[in-house]
Motif scaffolding. Sequence first.
Motif, PDB file in Angstrom:
ATOM      1  N   GLY A  12      20.330  50.679  -1.647  1.00 18.32           N
ATOM      2  CA  GLY A  12      19.453  49.522  -1.752  1.00 18.32           C
ATOM      3  C   GLY A  12      18.932  49.167  -0.365  1.00 18.32           C
ATOM      4  O   GLY A  12      19.170  49.897   0.620  1.00 18.32           O
ATOM      5  N   ALA A  13      18.264  48.032  -0.291  1.00 17.90           N
ATOM      6  CA  ALA A  13      17.559  47.642   0.930  1.00 17.90           C
ATOM      7  C   ALA A  13      18.465  47.607   2.164  1.00 17.90           C
ATOM      8  O   ALA A  13      18.004  47.832   3.283  1.00 17.90           O
ATOM      9  N   GLY A  14      19.768  47.361   1.964  1.00 12.09           N
ATOM     10  CA  GLY A  14      20.691  47.250   3.098  1.00 12.09           C
ATOM     11  C   GLY A  14      20.765  48.510   3.932  1.00 12.09           C
ATOM     12  O   GLY A  14      21.013  48.437   5.140  1.00 12.09           O
ATOM     13  N   ALA A  17      18.074  48.326   6.530  1.00 15.90           N
ATOM     14  CA  ALA A  17      18.023  47.113   7.362  1.00 15.90           C
ATOM     15  C   ALA A  17      18.115  47.449   8.849  1.00 15.90           C
ATOM     16  O   ALA A  17      17.375  46.897   9.672  1.00 15.90           O
ATOM     17  N   GLU A  18      19.019  48.376   9.186  1.00 14.66           N
ATOM     18  CA  GLU A  18      19.169  48.725  10.612  1.00 14.66           C
ATOM     19  C   GLU A  18      17.998  49.541  11.152  1.00 14.66           C
ATOM     20  O   GLU A  18      17.879  49.732  12.357  1.00 14.66           O
ATOM     21  N   SER A  19      17.129  49.985  10.263  1.00 18.83           N
ATOM     22  CA  SER A  19      15.894  50.648  10.716  1.00 18.83           C
ATOM     23  C   SER A  19      14.814  49.614  11.026  1.00 18.83           C
ATOM     24  O   SER A  19      13.765  49.955  11.572  1.00 18.83           O
ATOM     25  N   THR A  23      15.531  43.173   4.107  1.00 21.99           N
ATOM     26  CA  THR A  23      16.044  43.279   2.745  1.00 21.99           C
ATOM     27  C   THR A  23      15.344  42.208   1.906  1.00 21.99           C
ATOM     28  O   THR A  23      14.582  41.392   2.425  1.00 21.99           O
ATOM     29  N   PHE A  24      15.593  42.222   0.600  1.00 19.95           N
ATOM     30  CA  PHE A  24      14.839  41.321  -0.284  1.00 19.95           C
ATOM     31  C   PHE A  24      15.379  39.905  -0.274  1.00 19.95           C
ATOM     32  O   PHE A  24      14.657  38.955  -0.418  1.00 19.95           O
ATOM     33  N   ARG A  25      16.712  39.796  -0.125  1.00 18.97           N
ATOM     34  CA  ARG A  25      17.304  38.487  -0.358  1.00 18.97           C
ATOM     35  C   ARG A  25      17.905  37.888   0.902  1.00 18.97           C
ATOM     36  O   ARG A  25      18.830  37.118   0.843  1.00 18.97           O
ATOM     37  N   ASP A  26      17.345  38.247   2.059  1.00 19.37           N
ATOM     38  CA  ASP A  26      17.974  37.733   3.276  1.00 19.37           C
ATOM     39  C   ASP A  26      17.269  36.529   3.880  1.00 19.37           C
ATOM     40  O   ASP A  26      17.692  36.017   4.883  1.00 19.37           O
ATOM     41  N   MET A 108      14.008  55.124  -8.132  1.00 18.59           N
ATOM     42  CA  MET A 108      13.951  54.469  -9.441  1.00 18.59           C
ATOM     43  C   MET A 108      12.990  53.283  -9.474  1.00 18.59           C
ATOM     44  O   MET A 108      12.554  52.887 -10.555  1.00 18.59           O
ATOM     45  N   HIS A 109      12.660  52.707  -8.316  1.00 19.93           N
ATOM     46  CA  HIS A 109      11.711  51.585  -8.276  1.00 19.93           C
ATOM     47  C   HIS A 109      10.353  51.980  -7.693  1.00 19.93           C
ATOM     48  O   HIS A 109       9.584  51.120  -7.286  1.00 19.93           O
ATOM     49  N   GLY A 110      10.062  53.291  -7.669  1.00 19.19           N
ATOM     50  CA  GLY A 110       8.760  53.745  -7.182  1.00 19.19           C
ATOM     51  C   GLY A 110       8.754  53.956  -5.678  1.00 19.19           C
ATOM     52  O   GLY A 110       9.802  53.905  -5.015  1.00 19.19           O
ATOM     53  N   GLY A 176      24.519  49.212   0.387  1.00 19.04           N
ATOM     54  CA  GLY A 176      23.469  48.282   0.800  1.00 19.04           C
ATOM     55  C   GLY A 176      22.674  47.673  -0.343  1.00 19.04           C
ATOM     56  O   GLY A 176      21.467  47.507  -0.232  1.00 19.04           O
ATOM     57  N   THR A 177      23.373  47.327  -1.403  1.00 19.17           N
ATOM     58  CA  THR A 177      22.662  46.693  -2.527  1.00 19.17           C
ATOM     59  C   THR A 177      23.448  45.477  -3.010  1.00 19.17           C
ATOM     60  O   THR A 177      24.680  45.517  -3.086  1.00 19.17           O
ATOM     61  N   SER A 178      22.723  44.401  -3.339  1.00 20.97           N
ATOM     62  CA  SER A 178      23.366  43.121  -3.628  1.00 20.97           C
ATOM     63  C   SER A 178      23.993  43.053  -5.020  1.00 20.97           C
ATOM     64  O   SER A 178      24.723  42.114  -5.312  1.00 20.97           O
ATOM     65  N   GLY A 179      23.686  44.018  -5.874  1.00 24.22           N
ATOM     66  CA  GLY A 179      24.272  44.012  -7.218  1.00 24.22           C
ATOM     67  C   GLY A 179      23.715  42.911  -8.097  1.00 24.22           C
ATOM     68  O   GLY A 179      24.360  42.469  -9.052  1.00 24.22           O
TER      69      GLY A 179
HETATM   70  N1  APR Z   1      24.432  47.628   5.991  1.00 24.31           N
HETATM   71  C1  APR Z   1      24.885  47.508   4.721  1.00 24.31           C
HETATM   72  N2  APR Z   1      24.480  46.548   3.875  1.00 24.31           N
HETATM   73  C2  APR Z   1      23.591  45.666   4.325  1.00 24.31           C
HETATM   74  C3  APR Z   1      23.071  45.718   5.644  1.00 24.31           C
HETATM   75  C4  APR Z   1      23.536  46.745   6.503  1.00 24.31           C
HETATM   76  N3  APR Z   1      23.114  46.880   7.764  1.00 24.31           N
HETATM   77  N4  APR Z   1      22.191  44.687   5.794  1.00 24.31           N
HETATM   78  C5  APR Z   1      22.170  44.027   4.629  1.00 24.31           C
HETATM   79  N5  APR Z   1      23.014  44.612   3.734  1.00 24.31           N
HETATM   80  C6  APR Z   1      23.292  44.247   2.349  1.00 24.31           C
HETATM   81  C7  APR Z   1      23.200  42.764   2.058  1.00 24.31           C
HETATM   82  O1  APR Z   1      24.438  42.146   2.300  1.00 24.31           O
HETATM   83  C8  APR Z   1      22.836  42.766   0.566  1.00 24.31           C
HETATM   84  O2  APR Z   1      23.997  42.762  -0.245  1.00 24.31           O
HETATM   85  O3  APR Z   1      22.304  44.862   1.558  1.00 24.31           O
HETATM   86  C9  APR Z   1      22.097  44.097   0.384  1.00 24.31           C
HETATM   87  C10 APR Z   1      20.606  43.957   0.160  1.00 24.31           C
HETATM   88  O4  APR Z   1      20.388  43.274  -1.033  1.00 24.31           O
HETATM   89  P1  APR Z   1      18.933  42.999  -1.604  1.00 24.31           P
HETATM   90  O5  APR Z   1      18.085  42.426  -0.539  1.00 24.31           O
HETATM   91  O6  APR Z   1      19.112  42.222  -2.852  1.00 24.31           O
HETATM   92  O7  APR Z   1      18.354  44.453  -1.898  1.00 24.31           O
HETATM   93  P2  APR Z   1      18.564  45.380  -3.167  1.00 24.31           P
HETATM   94  O8  APR Z   1      19.936  45.237  -3.730  1.00 24.31           O
HETATM   95  O9  APR Z   1      18.121  46.742  -2.759  1.00 24.31           O
HETATM   96  O10 APR Z   1      17.505  44.787  -4.187  1.00 24.31           O
HETATM   97  C11 APR Z   1      17.375  45.419  -5.440  1.00 24.31           C
HETATM   98  O11 APR Z   1      15.574  43.990  -6.078  1.00 24.31           O
HETATM   99  O12 APR Z   1      13.722  42.854  -5.325  1.00 24.31           O
HETATM  100  C12 APR Z   1      14.148  43.933  -6.048  1.00 24.31           C
HETATM  101  O13 APR Z   1      13.077  45.955  -6.584  1.00 24.31           O
HETATM  102  C13 APR Z   1      13.659  45.254  -5.524  1.00 24.31           C
HETATM  103  O14 APR Z   1      14.809  47.344  -5.195  1.00 24.31           O
HETATM  104  C14 APR Z   1      14.913  45.940  -5.047  1.00 24.31           C
HETATM  105  C15 APR Z   1      15.969  45.340  -5.946  1.00 24.31           C
END
Ligand code: APR
Length: 234
Positions: A12-14, A17-19, A23-26, A108-110, A176-179
Amino acid sequence: MNRKKKIVVLTGAGISAESGLKTFRDSNGLWENHRVEDVATPEAFARDPDLVYRFYNLRRAQLAEVNPNPAHDALVTLENHFQDDFLLVTQNVDDLHERAGSKRVLHMHGELKSAKCSKTHKAVRWEEDLTAMNLCDCCALQNEMRPDIVWFGEMPYFMDEIYQALFQADVFIAIGTSGIVYPAAGFVAEANSSNTHTVEINLEPSSVQSQFDEQHYGKAGQVLPDYVASLIGE
Ligand code: APR
């Protein structure tokens, strides 16, 4: 670890993040200062297509300013070791996994670097800005090309393939995904139902953290290379 093990990874977006990609929910539920409902739904595109085009054009252009980080690289190492027994499923629409060298990747999300016809869903590789003026190959009409992004309310791609891989997996690793967003948030439950060993690697516990057999918390760029080394060395 026995080479015959099958590994499925969900990112997921996490992981990006280090690049330098947000992320979506930060930031108070806003994504790059926009509410998701204003840029990531079919209704938003119907209401204000120019805003949606602009938003994704900026995201696409931003890819030129960022690079894969050690977490992306670690997944290439994992794929090189397990080869066809490895599958990477990503919710990310960036191209950092491919640029790191990952080969077996399902978006999976394009993808930001893809555009598709709203009518026929025919997708084409897209590197430049996308506007209402761009004609699609199939209907040759304006106003039909859209970002090839799975918006809220739409069906993610490759679901049959992903569930099949989860069913056969020996290890499932979510990174790296918030679940929060389904169906991806449900993959751990799916994996658990077929006795797969499940691992969460995240900055902090996710919404579904209690469902994982093993958890590692910290930045993916720091935690994942060590975890991969231990998995390969087993
Ligand atoms: N390393 C690991 N995890 C990290 C880091 C890092 N450096 N930085 C942030 N995270 C974690 C955060 O703690 C959070 O739990 O990554 C997670 C990112 O969560 P979201 O922003 O919710 O991203 P994601 O889970 O990928 O979102 C899922 O939601 O908005 C839609 O379609 C969009 O694909 C996306 C989907």
